[in-house]
Design an enzyme around this catalytic site. Structure first.
Site, PDB file in Angstrom:
ATOM      1  N   CYS A  96     -28.981  52.670  83.385  1.00 30.97           N
ATOM      2  CA  CYS A  96     -27.673  52.695  84.060  1.00 30.97           C
ATOM      3  C   CYS A  96     -27.453  51.481  84.961  1.00 30.97           C
ATOM      4  O   CYS A  96     -26.383  51.355  85.569  1.00 30.97           O
ATOM      5  CB  CYS A  96     -27.521  53.986  84.864  1.00 30.97           C
ATOM      6  SG  CYS A  96     -28.561  54.064  86.349  1.00 30.97           S
TER       7      CYS A  96
ATOM      8  N   CYS B 223     -32.370  49.528  86.758  1.00 33.92           N
ATOM      9  CA  CYS B 223     -32.640  50.593  85.798  1.00 33.92           C
ATOM     10  C   CYS B 223     -32.155  50.154  84.414  1.00 33.92           C
ATOM     11  O   CYS B 223     -30.999  49.737  84.265  1.00 33.92           O
ATOM     12  CB  CYS B 223     -31.923  51.871  86.221  1.00 33.92           C
ATOM     13  SG  CYS B 223     -32.024  53.201  84.999  1.00 33.92           S
TER      14      CYS B 223
ATOM     15  N   CYS C 285     -35.193  55.976  89.112  1.00 34.15           N
ATOM     16  CA  CYS C 285     -33.780  55.698  89.345  1.00 34.15           C
ATOM     17  C   CYS C 285     -33.125  56.912  89.984  1.00 34.15           C
ATOM     18  O   CYS C 285     -33.099  57.994  89.382  1.00 34.15           O
ATOM     19  CB  CYS C 285     -33.076  55.352  88.029  1.00 34.15           C
ATOM     20  SG  CYS C 285     -31.293  55.070  88.221  1.00 34.15           S
TER      21      CYS C 285
ATOM     22  N   CYS D 214     -29.786  58.089  87.491  1.00 37.38           N
ATOM     23  CA  CYS D 214     -29.836  58.698  86.152  1.00 37.38           C
ATOM     24  C   CYS D 214     -31.146  59.395  85.842  1.00 37.38           C
ATOM     25  O   CYS D 214     -31.269  60.048  84.797  1.00 37.38           O
ATOM     26  CB  CYS D 214     -29.554  57.644  85.082  1.00 37.38           C
ATOM     27  SG  CYS D 214     -30.925  56.482  84.812  1.00 37.38           S
TER      28      CYS D 214
ATOM     29  N   ASP E 253     -40.056  22.782  84.859  1.00 37.22           N
ATOM     30  CA  ASP E 253     -39.169  23.106  85.983  1.00 37.22           C
ATOM     31  C   ASP E 253     -40.026  23.573  87.157  1.00 37.22           C
ATOM     32  O   ASP E 253     -40.670  24.618  87.092  1.00 37.22           O
ATOM     33  CB  ASP E 253     -38.189  24.196  85.554  1.00 37.22           C
ATOM     34  CG  ASP E 253     -37.229  24.600  86.663  1.00 37.22           C
ATOM     35  OD1 ASP E 253     -37.322  24.040  87.774  1.00 37.22           O
ATOM     36  OD2 ASP E 253     -36.391  25.490  86.429  1.00 37.22           O
TER      37      ASP E 253
END
Length: 447
Positions: free
Chosen positions: A209, A206, A228, A231, A356
């Site tokens: 939070c 989130c 979430c 929150c 990479d």
């Protein structure tokens, strides 16, 4: 127009003519030459165009192609960069190559590399930004998804009046408050449930939070109807919704957006998102849903994106792969194939691919042995890396050929035991293989 700008444009157009007349094309060099003479040339070239920037990790090229097809239903003068040359020099070349009409609205629909958005908006002021998704990709160039998003936001900051047309199913695109008007598109085709994304999924914290996000449903990776539980942060209200997903095959998808049915002649859940983004742009510019359906339902094979090449009696499907999320979606796609098929994997590690190659270890290659694939070829400049990855995933040595040279890969294709052949290849490997196939006289298979 200044003398410097006139000289730059004349030089660039001459270079474009020469390359496309005698050298079989060139999407970067004309722009490089033009930019070297006049670094501000995009401001001159882009004057009188309404610009729409399409950016994100996966799907930029197809989203751009679909968007152009949709807007051609209403507008006559549309400039774009269809080759996928999406950095500054390639975009300059697209302007140099475009033959403008004398009347009507002039649109520039531009695929733009995420790190180049800020470079482009220094000279052009878009009317809209289309944000497809953000996944971990080319870590050596972009870093984590949050730093990539910041690169895009730095570009958007140059055009605070532009409308953002964003994938509402991607939590990161709802994580920052922006002054721009925002329209969201996404999937709303399943009943609500309760689940979390797989343990190794990026971007599921989130942004308010830092609790782990939950989902009412997932489409793939971190995309879906998120919220979430701590929150209350949640997916924003969608402006444009996919409301039904009727059918999927390796070569097509049938779905409904706001009551209008579509049949996209290309497979993959990720490509449905691309079509949904194109739909959103069409509606933003007042194209009717029926006209959008007419455009999207046509043949949309894009260079290297599920393009089918006829090699003797084999149908060879080229699919670009460049990061774990895209790779896993492609693996899910080929699982839908009902006919036996052979699999070729080509791995390069040039700048355009990402140097990479560790990302291949996050791909779900372990799913392959269950598909009973009779023959594999590992090739490309990093053939040993991809061959080892396949062996670790459980592909037996008896089924695997290691062929680094692409010319030899092409010679091996007619000897494969299946008529259907899938080629999963990184960006430069797709370009190299496609050119060699064309030079050998093999072209797109009839539909």
């Amino acid at each position: 127009m200044s003398i410097k700008s006139s000289l730059a444009i004349a030089t660039g157009r001459s270079a474009y003519w020469f390359l496309h007349t005698f050298m079989k094309g060139g999407s970067s060099l004309p722009g490089k030459l033009t930019n070297r003479i006049d670094p501000d040339i995009l401001t001159t070239l882009g004057r009188n165009y309404d610009v729409i920037v399409i950016t994100g990790t996966n799907g930029k090229t197809l989203t751009t192609a679909l968007t152009v097809k949709v807007l051609e239903e209403k507008f006559d003068d549309i400039l774009t960069n269809p080759t996928g040359s999406n950095m500054k020099q390639g975009i300059i070349t697209a302007f140099l190559a475009h033959k403008r009409s004398r009347s009507g609205k002039k649109l520039a629909i531009l695929e733009v590399d995420e790190a180049n958005v800020v470079l482009i908006t220094k000279y052009l002021t878009p009317i809209a930004f289309v944000l497809t998704n953000l996944f971990r990709d080319q870590m050596d160039r972009y870093g984590e998804i949050y730093s990539t998003y910041q690169k895009i936001l730095d570009g958007i900051a140059n055009a605070p009046q532009a409308t953002i047309i964003a994938n509402g199913d991607a939590p990161i695109f709802h994580s920052r408050k922006l002054p721009n008007p925002i329209l969201y598109y996404g999937f709303e085709h399943q009943p609500d449930g309760e689940l979390k994304a797989p343990y190794n999924t990026d971007g599921v914290l989130c942004p308010q939070c830092h609790h782990i996000l939950h989902y009412k449903y997932l489409t793939y990776s971190n995309l879906g109807n998120y919220y979430c539980p701590k929150c209350g942060f949640k997916r924003p209200e969608l402006t444009y919704r996919l409301t039904a997903l009727e059918d999927q095959t390796p070569t097509s998808s049938t779905f409904t957006i706001e009551g209008q049915q579509f049949r996209l002649p290309i497979g993959g859940l990720y490509n449905i998102y691309n079509a949904l983004a194109a739909y959103a742009v069409g509606r933003f510019l007042k194209v009717a849903p029926t006209e959008i359906a007419d455009a999207i339902n046509g043949d949309q094979k894009v260079f290297g994106r599920q393009e089918v090449i006829q090699v003797n009696d084999k149908k060879v499907t080229l699919i670009l792969v460049k990061n774990p999320v895209g790779l896993n979606q492609v693996l899910d796609l080929i699982k839908l194939e009902k006919q036996p098929f052979s699999l070729i994997t080509l791995l390069n590690a040039n700048y355009a691919d990402g140097i990479d190659t560790s990302w291949i270890w996050d791909g779900n290659f372990e799913d392959l042995p269950a598909l009973a694939i009779p023959a594999y070829i590992a090739g490309g400049e990093r053939e040993k890396d991809i061959a080892f990855r396949l062996k670790v995933a459980g592909v037996p040595d008896s089924k695997l050929q290691e062929i680094p040279e692409l010319d030899q890969v092409i010679k091996a294709i007619p000897k494969l035991p299946t008529q259907q052949v899938y080629v999963l290849a990184t960006y430069t490997a797709v370009l190299q293989l496609r050119k060699k196939l064309s030079d050998a006289g093999f072209e797109t298979a009839p539909m």
